[in-house]
Design an enzyme around this catalytic site. Structure first.
Site, PDB file in Angstrom:
ATOM      1  N   THR A 163     -14.744   4.479   7.114  1.00 33.51           N
ATOM      2  CA  THR A 163     -15.203   3.698   5.971  1.00 33.51           C
ATOM      3  C   THR A 163     -14.745   2.255   6.150  1.00 33.51           C
ATOM      4  O   THR A 163     -13.934   1.938   7.025  1.00 33.51           O
ATOM      5  CB  THR A 163     -14.618   4.234   4.651  1.00 33.51           C
ATOM      6  OG1 THR A 163     -13.194   4.035   4.659  1.00 33.51           O
ATOM      7  CG2 THR A 163     -14.920   5.709   4.459  1.00 33.51           C
ATOM      8  N   TYR A 174       0.839  -1.204   0.000  1.00 33.06           N
ATOM      9  CA  TYR A 174       0.000   0.000   0.000  1.00 33.06           C
ATOM     10  C   TYR A 174       0.870   1.249   0.000  1.00 33.06           C
ATOM     11  O   TYR A 174       0.640   2.178  -0.793  1.00 33.06           O
ATOM     12  CB  TYR A 174      -0.913  -0.007   1.231  1.00 33.06           C
ATOM     13  CG  TYR A 174      -1.950   1.090   1.228  1.00 33.06           C
ATOM     14  CD1 TYR A 174      -2.998   1.072   0.314  1.00 33.06           C
ATOM     15  CD2 TYR A 174      -1.901   2.130   2.156  1.00 33.06           C
ATOM     16  CE1 TYR A 174      -3.968   2.072   0.316  1.00 33.06           C
ATOM     17  CE2 TYR A 174      -2.858   3.125   2.169  1.00 33.06           C
ATOM     18  CZ  TYR A 174      -3.885   3.099   1.244  1.00 33.06           C
ATOM     19  OH  TYR A 174      -4.838   4.097   1.256  1.00 33.06           O
ATOM     20  N   LYS A 212       1.013   3.804  -3.269  1.00 35.09           N
ATOM     21  CA  LYS A 212       0.598   5.201  -3.124  1.00 35.09           C
ATOM     22  C   LYS A 212       1.760   6.147  -3.402  1.00 35.09           C
ATOM     23  O   LYS A 212       1.566   7.241  -3.965  1.00 35.09           O
ATOM     24  CB  LYS A 212       0.037   5.444  -1.721  1.00 35.09           C
ATOM     25  CG  LYS A 212      -1.341   4.841  -1.498  1.00 35.09           C
ATOM     26  CD  LYS A 212      -2.406   5.471  -2.390  1.00 35.09           C
ATOM     27  CE  LYS A 212      -3.808   5.028  -2.022  1.00 35.09           C
ATOM     28  NZ  LYS A 212      -4.843   5.651  -2.874  1.00 35.09           N
ATOM     29  N   VAL A 238     -10.855   8.192   7.727  1.00 37.81           N
ATOM     30  CA  VAL A 238     -12.289   8.357   7.516  1.00 37.81           C
ATOM     31  C   VAL A 238     -12.995   7.061   7.900  1.00 37.81           C
ATOM     32  O   VAL A 238     -12.490   5.957   7.664  1.00 37.81           O
ATOM     33  CB  VAL A 238     -12.591   8.719   6.049  1.00 37.81           C
ATOM     34  CG1 VAL A 238     -14.081   8.968   5.839  1.00 37.81           C
ATOM     35  CG2 VAL A 238     -11.787   9.959   5.645  1.00 37.81           C
TER      36      VAL A 238
END
Length: 238
Positions: free
Chosen positions: A190, A153, A157, A188
């Site tokens: 999510t 990840y 990114k 966030v």
């Protein structure tokens, strides 16, 4: 980003959201639909018509062609991204590195967004304010990496950041008022972040995050082209 007043969007433009089915993408879509700055909104996800698939360039090219018929594009927000699912989780150690998992992370977090840039940036107007914003992540910062882990990840990114920066330089040559930015939305609430939210970490609702991002879009100016910013407009180390 230096603090400055919001710049007016040219009248009659449209906004486009890729990844409109996700937590952040859907919240930004709702904000934009209630925003008088745009004459229309176009949303893409795996369930829209046309549908998008980050692993299919044909689908992204079709989305761009569809958008080009809807009006003058003033905002493109790429809210796509992949961290984990039932079959793949962030690596805690180099012992967990798997070539197929890493290739998938790069395909979804770097190559897919780069193909969105390929097909959408040429559609931006050559004059007037236009913004292309892609969701990056602070953990993609090489300079800010203090904890390690999350190899695929982080690296994908970081690759996205370099792709965005490179595209921003090319875009400036023909669209000097356009702004291409990589944005860290914060943590966030999510499905993407829920399993990894640490105790004491400030967590925003998707709607609060969307409000901050839409406000930031309006504040961006040509001096921010090619930047890596957080949701408050503060620069993040590369």
């Amino acid at each position: 980003m230096a603090a400055h007043e919001a710049e007016d969007w040219p009248a009659g433009g449209i906004a486009v959201v890729f990844g409109a089915g996700g937590g952040i993408g859907s919240a930004v879509l709702r904000r934009l639909e209630a925003n008088a700055d745009f004459a229309g909104i176009v949303a893409f996800s795996r369930s829209t018509e046309p549908a998008i698939d980050l692993l299919s360039e044909d689908s992204l090219a079709a989305a761009a062609r569809f958008t080009a018929t809807k009006g003058e594009i003033r905002l493109v927000f790429d809210a796509t991204g992949f961290l984990h699912d039932e079959g793949q989780r962030p690596e805690k150690s180099w012992r967990e590195l798997d070539p197929a998992a890493m290739a998938r992370a790069f395909a979804l977090n770097a190559i897919g967004p780069a193909l969105i840039m390929k097909h959408m940036l040429p559609l931006l107007p050559r004059t007037g304010k236009a913004v292309f914003a892609t969701l990056s992540a602070r953990v993609g910062s090489i300079g800010d990496n203090q904890l390690g882990g999350w190899y695929g990840y982080r690296a994908s990114k970081a690759a996205l950041n370099q792709l965005l920066r490179t595209a921003a330089i090319e875009c400036r040559r023909t669209r000097p008022e356009a702004i291409c930015v990589a944005l860290h939305p914060g943590t966030v609430e999510t499905g993407l972040s829920a399993p990894f939210a640490r105790s004491g970490l400030a967590v925003q609702s998707p709607d609060d995050c969307a409000a901050r991002l839409v406000s930031l879009f309006g504040q961006l100016g040509p001096q921010d082209n090619g930047a890596f910013l957080d949701y408050a407009g503060a620069a993040i180390p590369w």
